[in-house]
Design a protein around this motif. Structure first.
Motif, mmCIF file in Angstrom:
data_model
loop_
_atom_site.group_PDB
_atom_site.id
_atom_site.type_symbol
_atom_site.label_atom_id
_atom_site.label_comp_id
_atom_site.label_asym_id
_atom_site.label_seq_id
_atom_site.Cartn_x
_atom_site.Cartn_y
_atom_site.Cartn_z
ATOM 1 N N ALA A 116 -0.030 12.189 9.219
ATOM 2 C CA ALA A 116 0.535 10.991 8.440
ATOM 3 C C ALA A 116 1.834 10.528 8.289
ATOM 4 C CB ALA A 116 -0.277 10.758 6.965
ATOM 5 N N GLU A 117 2.764 11.749 8.513
ATOM 6 C CA GLU A 117 4.118 11.639 8.328
ATOM 7 C C GLU A 117 4.589 10.422 9.162
ATOM 8 O OE1 GLU A 117 8.007 11.873 9.499
ATOM 9 O OE2 GLU A 117 6.667 12.785 10.489
ATOM 10 N N PRO A 118 4.446 10.283 10.334
ATOM 11 C CA PRO A 118 4.923 9.224 11.276
ATOM 12 C C PRO A 118 4.527 7.952 10.786
ATOM 13 C CG PRO A 118 4.019 10.966 12.780
ATOM 14 C CD PRO A 118 3.420 11.110 11.406
ATOM 15 N N PHE A 119 3.263 7.709 10.207
ATOM 16 C CA PHE A 119 3.006 6.266 9.732
ATOM 17 C C PHE A 119 3.792 5.952 8.482
ATOM 18 C CE2 PHE A 119 0.542 4.481 6.138
ATOM 19 C CZ PHE A 119 0.274 3.034 6.815
ATOM 20 N N PHE A 120 3.793 6.709 7.357
ATOM 21 C CA PHE A 120 4.756 6.316 6.245
ATOM 22 C C PHE A 120 6.124 6.301 6.784
ATOM 23 C CE2 PHE A 120 0.860 8.477 4.141
ATOM 24 C CZ PHE A 120 0.850 7.466 3.132
ATOM 25 N N GLY A 124 8.389 2.675 6.191
ATOM 26 C CA GLY A 124 9.771 2.688 5.008
ATOM 27 C C GLY A 124 9.815 3.898 4.369
ATOM 28 N N PHE A 125 9.101 4.808 4.436
ATOM 29 C CA PHE A 125 9.032 5.936 3.615
ATOM 30 C C PHE A 125 10.085 6.977 4.065
ATOM 31 C CE2 PHE A 125 5.070 4.439 1.951
ATOM 32 C CZ PHE A 125 5.192 4.985 0.509
ATOM 33 N N ARG A 126 10.880 7.746 3.302
ATOM 34 C CA ARG A 126 11.759 8.789 3.834
ATOM 35 C C ARG A 126 11.340 10.285 3.439
ATOM 36 N NH1 ARG A 126 11.988 6.007 7.102
ATOM 37 N NH2 ARG A 126 13.309 3.874 7.364
ATOM 38 N N LEU A 138 -4.563 29.083 0.770
ATOM 39 C CA LEU A 138 -4.284 28.704 2.169
ATOM 40 C C LEU A 138 -3.133 27.801 2.148
ATOM 41 C CD1 LEU A 138 -5.166 29.544 4.956
ATOM 42 C CD2 LEU A 138 -6.725 27.607 4.970
ATOM 43 N N ALA A 139 -2.052 28.154 2.897
ATOM 44 C CA ALA A 139 -0.968 27.263 2.786
ATOM 45 C C ALA A 139 -1.101 25.880 3.768
ATOM 46 C CB ALA A 139 0.387 27.965 3.378
ATOM 47 N N PHE A 140 -0.639 24.549 3.388
ATOM 48 C CA PHE A 140 -0.644 23.297 4.119
ATOM 49 C C PHE A 140 0.732 22.858 4.162
ATOM 50 C CE2 PHE A 140 -5.284 23.948 2.542
ATOM 51 C CZ PHE A 140 -6.016 23.324 3.784
ATOM 52 N N THR A 141 1.082 22.635 5.296
ATOM 53 C CA THR A 141 2.526 21.767 5.321
ATOM 54 C C THR A 141 2.164 20.426 5.148
ATOM 55 O OG1 THR A 141 3.068 23.522 6.868
ATOM 56 C CG2 THR A 141 4.387 21.375 6.986
ATOM 57 N N ASN A 142 3.171 19.800 4.442
ATOM 58 C CA ASN A 142 3.213 18.402 4.204
ATOM 59 C C ASN A 142 4.587 17.761 3.890
ATOM 60 O OD1 ASN A 142 3.373 18.622 1.445
ATOM 61 N ND2 ASN A 142 1.284 17.989 1.090
ATOM 62 N N TYR A 143 4.846 16.581 3.804
ATOM 63 C CA TYR A 143 5.913 16.077 3.444
ATOM 64 C C TYR A 143 5.937 15.271 2.188
ATOM 65 C CZ TYR A 143 6.697 17.771 8.305
ATOM 66 O OH TYR A 143 6.612 18.343 9.189
ATOM 67 N N TYR A 144 7.073 15.562 1.207
ATOM 68 C CA TYR A 144 6.999 14.844 0.323
ATOM 69 C C TYR A 144 7.883 13.600 0.478
ATOM 70 C CZ TYR A 144 8.258 13.155 -4.577
ATOM 71 O OH TYR A 144 8.280 12.270 -5.629
ATOM 72 N N MET A 145 7.520 12.361 0.397
ATOM 73 C CA MET A 145 7.984 11.189 0.859
ATOM 74 C C MET A 145 8.225 10.060 -0.047
ATOM 75 S SD MET A 145 6.338 10.974 4.763
ATOM 76 C CE MET A 145 7.586 9.775 5.432
ATOM 77 N N THR A 146 9.453 9.297 -0.085
ATOM 78 C CA THR A 146 9.265 8.086 -1.293
ATOM 79 C C THR A 146 9.900 7.131 -0.292
ATOM 80 O OG1 THR A 146 11.785 8.697 -1.430
ATOM 81 C CG2 THR A 146 10.212 9.756 -2.870
#
Length: 150
Positions: A116-120, A124-126, A138-146
């Motif tokens: 979902a990162e490219p969509f956000f 306009g999210f960074r 279990l580790a999951f990679t994600n991105y904190y975006m604002t």
């Protein structure tokens, strides 16, 4: 497409959409074990009922949904696996942004999956930071975006 508020009668359809979308759309970026854990998260329906939750329908068929916590965190945003890239997620996000304005929020946040990162970002999210979240050890990679709303 109609965007409306969540109703308790939507719960089973949203659960199915949630699980099927995760297991199909996200399989490029996450392992089968990760997808099984992610799609089986307990208590997620509680998240629907205790947050701003909007549902997108086409001819009464649920094709997507979004939830926002009162602090502006976009917690869930899912589009049915057969309705990807048709503007549904964008419309849901715009609708929740309008709700955020009425609540006096000045920013939105999310923890976006790799998928979902490219969509956000396009909305306009960074990215503030890349993170590793643990679910059942279990580790999951994600991105904190604002995204600023002012």
């Amino acid at each position: 497409m109609i965007i409306r508020s969540y109703a308790k009668a939507d719960a089973d359809m949203l659960l199915n959409l949630f699980q099927q979308t995760i297991k199909t759309v996200n399989r490029e970026h996450y392992s089968t074990e990760q997808l099984d854990i992610w799609s089986g998260q307990a208590g997620w329906i509680n998240r629907l009922e205790h947050n701003v939750t909007l549902v997108a329908t086409i001819q009464s068929y649920i094709v997507g949904f979004i939830t926002m916590k009162e602090d502006g965190l976009i917690d869930l945003l899912y589009t049915h696996k057969n309705f990807q890239r048709q503007g549904i997620a964008s419309a849901l996000l715009k609708a929740v942004e309008a709700r955020a304005y009425t609540l006096g929020l000045t920013a939105l946040q999310t923890e976006a999956s790799i998928t979902a990162e490219p969509f956000f970002e396009a909305q306009g999210f960074r990215i503030v930071k890349k993170q590793q979240k643990k679910v059942q050890e279990l580790a999951f990679t994600n991105y904190y975006m604002t995204k600023s709303l002012i």
